[in-house]
Design a protein around this motif. Structure first.
Motif, PDB file in Angstrom:
ATOM      1  N   SER A  74       0.319   1.358  -5.744  1.00 14.25           N
ATOM      2  CA  SER A  74       1.685   1.473  -6.229  1.00 14.25           C
ATOM      3  C   SER A  74       1.707   1.728  -7.746  1.00 14.25           C
ATOM      4  CB  SER A  74       2.460   0.206  -5.890  1.00 14.25           C
ATOM      5  OG  SER A  74       3.762   0.278  -6.394  1.00 14.25           O
ATOM      6  N   SER A  75       0.842   1.044  -8.480  1.00 12.22           N
ATOM      7  CA  SER A  75       0.781   1.235  -9.936  1.00 12.22           C
ATOM      8  C   SER A  75       0.358   2.654 -10.285  1.00 12.22           C
ATOM      9  CB  SER A  75      -0.209   0.252 -10.561  1.00 12.22           C
ATOM     10  OG  SER A  75       0.274  -1.045 -10.474  1.00 12.22           O
ATOM     11  N   TYR A  76      -0.629   3.161  -9.573  1.00 12.98           N
ATOM     12  CA  TYR A  76      -1.099   4.521  -9.823  1.00 12.98           C
ATOM     13  C   TYR A  76       0.014   5.533  -9.549  1.00 12.98           C
ATOM     14  CZ  TYR A  76      -3.606   8.900  -9.324  1.00 12.98           C
ATOM     15  OH  TYR A  76      -3.997  10.204  -9.442  1.00 12.98           O
ATOM     16  N   GLU A  77       0.684   5.385  -8.415  1.00 16.41           N
ATOM     17  CA  GLU A  77       1.772   6.302  -8.082  1.00 16.41           C
ATOM     18  C   GLU A  77       2.905   6.235  -9.115  1.00 16.41           C
ATOM     19  OE1 GLU A  77       2.735   5.094  -4.119  1.00 16.41           O
ATOM     20  OE2 GLU A  77       1.082   6.237  -3.232  1.00 16.41           O
ATOM     21  N   GLY A  78       3.207   5.023  -9.557  1.00 20.39           N
ATOM     22  CA  GLY A  78       4.241   4.850 -10.576  1.00 20.39           C
ATOM     23  C   GLY A  78       3.847   5.483 -11.905  1.00 20.39           C
ATOM     24  N   PHE A  79       2.577   5.337 -12.270  1.00 17.58           N
ATOM     25  CA  PHE A  79       2.096   5.926 -13.519  1.00 17.58           C
ATOM     26  C   PHE A  79       2.142   7.449 -13.458  1.00 17.58           C
ATOM     27  CE2 PHE A  79      -1.339   7.850 -15.954  1.00 17.58           C
ATOM     28  CZ  PHE A  79      -0.926   7.514 -17.229  1.00 17.58           C
ATOM     29  N   VAL A  80       1.706   8.011 -12.349  1.00 17.17           N
ATOM     30  CA  VAL A  80       1.721   9.472 -12.206  1.00 17.17           C
ATOM     31  C   VAL A  80       3.160   9.989 -12.269  1.00 17.17           C
ATOM     32  CG1 VAL A  80       1.253  11.381 -10.611  1.00 17.17           C
ATOM     33  CG2 VAL A  80      -0.478   9.612 -10.981  1.00 17.17           C
ATOM     34  N   ALA A  81       4.076   9.304 -11.611  1.00 13.29           N
ATOM     35  CA  ALA A  81       5.479   9.710 -11.655  1.00 13.29           C
ATOM     36  C   ALA A  81       6.019   9.627 -13.084  1.00 13.29           C
ATOM     37  CB  ALA A  81       6.314   8.846 -10.718  1.00 13.29           C
ATOM     38  N   HIS A  82       5.683   8.548 -13.770  1.00 11.83           N
ATOM     39  CA  HIS A  82       6.140   8.388 -15.157  1.00 11.83           C
ATOM     40  C   HIS A  82       5.528   9.458 -16.061  1.00 11.83           C
ATOM     41  CE1 HIS A  82       7.148   6.669 -19.014  1.00 11.83           C
ATOM     42  NE2 HIS A  82       5.866   6.594 -19.306  1.00 11.83           N
ATOM     43  N   ALA A  83       4.248   9.726 -15.900  1.00 16.01           N
ATOM     44  CA  ALA A  83       3.589  10.743 -16.724  1.00 16.01           C
ATOM     45  C   ALA A  83       4.201  12.121 -16.487  1.00 16.01           C
ATOM     46  CB  ALA A  83       2.089  10.766 -16.431  1.00 16.01           C
ATOM     47  N   THR A  84       4.500  12.431 -15.243  1.00 12.61           N
ATOM     48  CA  THR A  84       5.123  13.715 -14.915  1.00 12.61           C
ATOM     49  C   THR A  84       6.508  13.822 -15.556  1.00 12.61           C
ATOM     50  OG1 THR A  84       3.911  13.817 -12.836  1.00 12.61           O
ATOM     51  CG2 THR A  84       5.862  15.209 -13.020  1.00 12.61           C
ATOM     52  N   LYS A  85       7.284  12.774 -15.413  1.00 12.18           N
ATOM     53  CA  LYS A  85       8.639  12.765 -15.990  1.00 12.18           C
ATOM     54  C   LYS A  85       8.564  12.857 -17.522  1.00 12.18           C
ATOM     55  CE  LYS A  85      13.119  11.981 -16.015  1.00 12.18           C
ATOM     56  NZ  LYS A  85      14.113  12.842 -15.481  1.00 12.18           N
ATOM     57  N   SER A  86       7.628  12.132 -18.124  1.00 14.50           N
ATOM     58  CA  SER A  86       7.472  12.176 -19.581  1.00 14.50           C
ATOM     59  C   SER A  86       7.070  13.571 -20.048  1.00 14.50           C
ATOM     60  CB  SER A  86       6.428  11.164 -20.043  1.00 14.50           C
ATOM     61  OG  SER A  86       6.877   9.856 -19.819  1.00 14.50           O
ATOM     62  N   ARG A  87       6.160  14.194 -19.323  1.00 14.81           N
ATOM     63  CA  ARG A  87       5.730  15.552 -19.679  1.00 14.81           C
ATOM     64  C   ARG A  87       6.926  16.504 -19.638  1.00 14.81           C
ATOM     65  NH1 ARG A  87       4.125  19.828 -16.111  1.00 14.81           N
ATOM     66  NH2 ARG A  87       4.655  18.265 -14.592  1.00 14.81           N
ATOM     67  N   GLU A  88       7.740  16.388 -18.605  1.00 25.72           N
ATOM     68  CA  GLU A  88       8.927  17.241 -18.489  1.00 25.72           C
ATOM     69  C   GLU A  88       9.902  16.998 -19.646  1.00 25.72           C
ATOM     70  OE1 GLU A  88      10.418  16.222 -14.644  1.00 25.72           O
ATOM     71  OE2 GLU A  88       8.847  17.342 -13.593  1.00 25.72           O
ATOM     72  N   LEU A  89      10.087  15.725 -20.004  1.00 20.22           N
ATOM     73  CA  LEU A  89      11.002  15.399 -21.102  1.00 20.22           C
ATOM     74  C   LEU A  89      10.482  15.931 -22.440  1.00 20.22           C
ATOM     75  CD1 LEU A  89      12.058  11.766 -20.122  1.00 20.22           C
ATOM     76  CD2 LEU A  89      13.504  13.802 -20.114  1.00 20.22           C
ATOM     77  N   TYR A  90       9.173  15.776 -22.692  1.00 21.20           N
ATOM     78  CA  TYR A  90       8.596  16.276 -23.934  1.00 21.20           C
ATOM     79  C   TYR A  90       8.641  17.799 -23.996  1.00 21.20           C
ATOM     80  CZ  TYR A  90       6.919  11.848 -25.787  1.00 21.20           C
ATOM     81  OH  TYR A  90       6.841  10.594 -26.326  1.00 21.20           O
ATOM     82  N   THR A  91       8.400  18.454 -22.871  1.00 21.51           N
ATOM     83  CA  THR A  91       8.470  19.916 -22.832  1.00 21.51           C
ATOM     84  C   THR A  91       9.885  20.384 -23.123  1.00 21.51           C
ATOM     85  OG1 THR A  91       6.663  20.017 -21.230  1.00 21.51           O
ATOM     86  CG2 THR A  91       8.087  21.948 -21.383  1.00 21.51           C
TER      87      THR A  91
END
Length: 122
Positions: A74-91
């Motif tokens: 669950s932590s890994y899935e949450g981290f990947v989702a957060h990293a993806t969302k953060s990448r989109e926001l920074y882009t």
């Protein structure tokens, strides 16, 4: 000469307006990133606390391993989702922040064109 002065004055005004717009966009984008990061941190903390509570009441090693495995997945899935969302926001932040300065390229090309023409004429 007067046309050049007016062009420089317009360029300065346009640059100032673009900078103000870029700072406004950057502020909005940064707020979105902060909200996303705070939400992720809260969810992560809540998940850690819930897992700790489950582990405190465990009665067998197999049960503890299962709880820990579920937590890691669950932590890994949450981290990947957060990293993806953060990448989109920074882009989006980068694209939106630099968008107001698109006029600079055309202005620079227009300024260089007369200089090249004059150099060829000599």
């Amino acid at each position: 000469m007067n046309q050049q002065f007016e062009a420089v004055q317009k360029f300065g005004k346009d640059s100032f307006e673009a900078t103000v717009k870029a700072l406004d966009v950057a502020s909005t984008g940064t707020k979105a990133i902060v909200v996303e990061t705070a939400d992720y941190a809260k969810k992560s903390f809540d998940q850690n606390a819930a897992t700790f509570e489950k582990l405190a009441g465990v009665k067998s090693l197999d049960q503890a391993i299962q709880i820990q495995s579920d937590y890691l997945k669950s932590s890994y899935e949450g981290f990947v989702a957060h990293a993806t969302k953060s990448r989109e926001l920074y882009t989006k932040l980068a694209q939106d922040s630099f968008a107001p300065f698109g006029f600079l390229r055309s202005a620079a090309e227009a300024a260089v064109a007369p200089t090249k023409s004059a150099a060829r004429a000599k």
